[in-house]
Design an enzyme around this catalytic site. Structure first.
Site, PDB file in Angstrom:
ATOM      1  N   HIS B 138       0.872  -1.170   0.000  1.00 46.84           N
ATOM      2  CA  HIS B 138       0.000   0.000   0.000  1.00 46.84           C
ATOM      3  C   HIS B 138       0.915   1.228   0.000  1.00 46.84           C
ATOM      4  CE1 HIS B 138      -2.872   2.877   1.848  1.00 46.84           C
ATOM      5  NE2 HIS B 138      -3.837   2.049   1.485  1.00 46.84           N
ATOM      6  N   ASP B 215       3.163  -3.924   7.939  1.00 49.05           N
ATOM      7  CA  ASP B 215       1.890  -3.224   7.779  1.00 49.05           C
ATOM      8  C   ASP B 215       0.786  -4.229   8.090  1.00 49.05           C
ATOM      9  OD1 ASP B 215      -0.529  -2.327   6.799  1.00 49.05           O
ATOM     10  OD2 ASP B 215       0.265  -1.633   4.876  1.00 49.05           O
ATOM     11  N   GLN B 218      -4.538  -5.169   7.239  1.00 46.82           N
ATOM     12  CA  GLN B 218      -5.558  -6.133   6.833  1.00 46.82           C
ATOM     13  C   GLN B 218      -5.524  -7.430   7.629  1.00 46.82           C
ATOM     14  OE1 GLN B 218      -7.928  -5.332   4.897  1.00 46.82           O
ATOM     15  NE2 GLN B 218      -7.094  -3.443   4.058  1.00 46.82           N
ATOM     16  N   LYS B 241     -10.234  -1.018  10.566  1.00 39.37           N
ATOM     17  CA  LYS B 241     -10.234  -2.197   9.684  1.00 39.37           C
ATOM     18  C   LYS B 241     -10.643  -3.443  10.460  1.00 39.37           C
ATOM     19  CE  LYS B 241      -7.482  -0.100   6.383  1.00 39.37           C
ATOM     20  NZ  LYS B 241      -7.930   0.248   5.041  1.00 39.37           N
ATOM     21  N   CYS B 378      -4.742   2.470  -3.693  1.00 40.21           N
ATOM     22  CA  CYS B 378      -3.504   2.969  -3.072  1.00 40.21           C
ATOM     23  C   CYS B 378      -2.338   2.020  -3.306  1.00 40.21           C
ATOM     24  CB  CYS B 378      -3.675   3.216  -1.574  1.00 40.21           C
ATOM     25  SG  CYS B 378      -5.000   4.346  -1.194  1.00 40.21           S
TER      26      CYS B 378
HETATM   27  C1  LIG Z   1      -2.604  -2.770   3.413  1.00 39.98           C
HETATM   28  C2  LIG Z   1      -2.954  -1.414   3.930  1.00 39.98           C
HETATM   29  N1  LIG Z   1      -2.007  -0.658   4.473  1.00 39.98           N
HETATM   30  C3  LIG Z   1      -2.268   0.553   4.980  1.00 39.98           C
HETATM   31  C4  LIG Z   1      -3.528   1.085   4.949  1.00 39.98           C
HETATM   32  C5  LIG Z   1      -3.747   2.451   5.526  1.00 39.98           C
HETATM   33  O1  LIG Z   1      -4.519   2.392   6.678  1.00 39.98           O
HETATM   34  P1  LIG Z   1      -5.059   3.734   7.334  1.00 39.98           P
HETATM   35  O2  LIG Z   1      -5.737   4.491   6.231  1.00 39.98           O
HETATM   36  O3  LIG Z   1      -6.014   3.292   8.387  1.00 39.98           O
HETATM   37  O4  LIG Z   1      -3.895   4.472   7.892  1.00 39.98           O
HETATM   38  C6  LIG Z   1      -4.558   0.338   4.375  1.00 39.98           C
HETATM   39  C7  LIG Z   1      -5.934   0.853   4.280  1.00 39.98           C
HETATM   40  O5  LIG Z   1      -6.290   1.705   3.519  1.00 39.98           O
HETATM   41  C8  LIG Z   1      -4.262  -0.942   3.857  1.00 39.98           C
HETATM   42  O6  LIG Z   1      -5.210  -1.691   3.301  1.00 39.98           O
END
Ligand SMILES: Cc1ncc(COP(=O)(O)O)c(C=O)c1O
Lengths: 160, 420
Positions: B138, B215, B218, B241, B378
């Protein structure tokens, strides 16, 4: 509701776009990019003494962005700068304004009018306006280059 | 009390937790909504999950009976609020099998990863050092490292995936060398559902003395996560999430880093001594929590952890996977439909329909009340690798049902016909 968005004419334009492809000769170009979905269009403007000789585009994207670009090239090629600017303003009003002017629909051609339904899909309005914002920038460039009126005269909105 | 721990009782024995999607579903007020004249079919859980009544109530209850300044002052309400905040930390720690002293409250994954890249990245990285990320990342686990590398003159390397959407472990192994300082990977891909073998990556990284940043956006909503077993140095989560509120999350830091890292933010609550000549920071996770914290967020996060501990998660996982398999099988019978990602991943399915752009597909689904994600999600580097501008993604939670899968498949079929 869905069928009134994806009318046959829109699907036809998206599959077989008009004025598609980079021209050999043009006066200006500009790119529109929708960062949310990655849609991209590049608009080319060729001018002559009377105004716009031709608008062409290239790019890839959703049916709405492609059809809108294609219909735009049909509607604007051959118009004067003033006429094109007026059509553009009416189209943007029709698909994107919170309260569109009642006359906007009459100030665009039938093809463009068929896209009015986009306004009921807020997430898709940017797809419909992408090429039109690029056009404004290309036209601004072209006029600057030809010593015409400054780009502000055709509207200088940023793309979203 | 540890609400996240798996029940010690055997399945079927008295006291064992049960799982029934309808019982779960009934706890989510949002799922009763109507969208575009159709019952909402919510399949955008990887973007954000819905919140159960218990999470909603926990926040209201906190505002009604224990709201006060955290870790400041001496009055009783301040103490009550502080107690709630710190017990939320304990609950959040239990979810990851971590110690509370290793859990920093953040705004979420993006915030946590940026903190690591700033504090840890800037301290550790030098000219010519390398950071390894993957094609699955991401933007929030990609851009902070790219920027850190730019700041420090380090080199960003991107480990590739295979054609089936798995991480190419041989390539990763070859890429990690004595110049590698940090390996940053996602635990679960938000596009393909790929579950990344974090422990294996940790042992590869350990071989060259590199740190591993994970990260976890998910993962905890779908899988049991044990950061001690994984052995990683950092692990970032977002509450939204996994049925909690937005704008709050946690960053696990392995114990050796908590008191050593320089904070990235400075202000109230993290200071020991402050003067123009000399300032020092407190130790422990509060060191990284400058400013008045998101107490209600932490309270909601704790309630979400309790919710995750209230049903049989293995059974929920089996249910989610059955739905995923039903989607994959159903798409297999729809002309020109294609599924991206490995067959055995988390219940996240990215869908391509030949000749139909992802946004058009999502608009048709939306008209049927089916909420999915469409776009690059993203993950622009991954989209480039897959050779598509955008995809449409259905992502599953335990409250989803087979009837909802049917609604999704029906809507995809309809899109295929509309654009045929
Ligand atoms: C794999 C992954 N990493 C990071 C994020 C970012 O999370 P957040 O927007 O809660 O900071 C997301 C969600 O959009 C994601 O799916």
């Amino acid at each position: 509701m869905l069928e009134s968005l994806y009318q046959q004419i829109l699907l036809d334009h998206s599959r077989h776009p008009c004025h598609h492809g980079r021209p050999e000769r043009f006066d200006a170009e500009a790119e529109g990019h929708n960062p949310i979905c990655g849609d991209k269009v590049r608009v080319f403007v060729t001018l002559n003494d009377d105004g716009i000789e031709e608008v062409r585009f290239e790019g890839a994207g959703c049916a709405i962005s492609q059809a809108s670009a294609s219909m735009m090239t049909n509607a604007l090629s051959g118009l004067s700068i003033e006429e094109a600017t007026a059509v553009r303003a009416a189209f943007l009003d029709l698909v994107a304004a919170a309260e569109p002017d009642k006359t906007s629909g009459e100030r665009v051609n039938e093809e463009l009018r068929s896209m009015a339904e986009v306004r009921r899909f807020p997430a898709r309005v940017k797809c419909a306006t992408l090429a039109w914002h690029a056009l404004a920038r290309a036209l601004g460039e072209a006029l600057k280059g030809s010593g015409g009126p400054p780009s502000g005269a055709v509207g200088g909105e940023k793309t979203g | 009390m540890n609400p996240a721990r798996q029940p010690s009782t055997a399945p079927g024995s008295p006291g064992a937790l049960a799982f029934d999607p309808q019982t779960i579903r009934a706890q989510f007020p949002m799922l009763g909504a109507t969208m575009n004249g159709k019952p909402l079919v919510y399949l955008d859980n990887a973007a954000t999950t819905q919140r159960p009544r218990a999470v909603i109530d926990s926040v209201v209850e906190h505002w009604s009976s224990s709201n006060g300044p955290v870790s400041r002052g001496v009055h009783a309400l301040g103490s009550l609020a502080t107690e709630k905040y710190e017990s939320a930390r304990t609950a959040a720690a239990a979810l990851l099998n971590a110690e509370p002293e290793t859990i920093v409250f953040t705004k979420g994954v993006t915030d946590g990863l940026n903190l690591v890249a700033r504090s840890f990245g800037d301290e550790l990285l030098g000219e010519g050092d390398e950071v390894v990320v993957t094609e699955l990342e991401h933007h929030s686990n990609f851009l902070p490292w790219r920027q850190a590398c730019l700041r420090r003159g380090a080199v960003l390397r991107v480990a590739p995936i295979t054609d089936t959407g798995e991480l190419d472990m041989d390539a990763l192994r070859a890429m990690v060398n004595e110049r590698t300082r940090i390996v940053a990977v996602t635990h679960v891909s938000n596009v393909l559902g790929t579950v990344v073998p974090v422990s294996e990556i940790v042992s590869i990284a350990r071989g060259v003395g590199a740190a591993v940043v994970v990260d976890g956006a998910q993962a905890p909503g779908h899988l049991p996560v044990d950061v001690q077993r994984l052995g990683c140095d950092f692990y970032a989560t977002s509450a939204h999430k996994m049925f909690g509120p937005a704008g709050v999350g946690t960053l696990f830091m392995a114990p050796q880093w908590v008191d050593r890292l320089e904070p990235a933010q400075f202000g109230g609550g993290m200071v020991e001594l402050a003067s123009a000549e000399e300032s020092t920071w407190i130790t422990g996770p509060h060191r990284f929590e400058a400013g008045t914290p998101n107490t209600e967020g932490a309270v909601g996060l704790a309630a979400a952890v309790a919710f995750l501990g209230s049903f049989d998660r293995a059974a929920a996982r089996a249910h989610e996977h059955a739905l995923r398999d039903a989607i994959v099988a159903g798409l297999g019978e729809i002309p020109k439909a294609r599924v991206y990602g490995p067959a055995d991943g988390a219940p996240i399915v990215s869908i391509g329909l030949e000749g139909v752009h992802a946004h058009d597909l999502a608009t048709v689904l939306d008209a049927e009340g089916v909420a999915v994600r469409a776009g690059h999600m993203c993950c622009q580097p991954l989209m480039r690798r897959l050779g598509v501008p955008a995809l449409t993604r259905a992502s599953i939670a335990p409250y989803n049902t087979h009837a909802e899968v049917e609604a999704l498949l029906g809507a995809v079929r309809r899109a295929g016909q509309l654009f045929a």
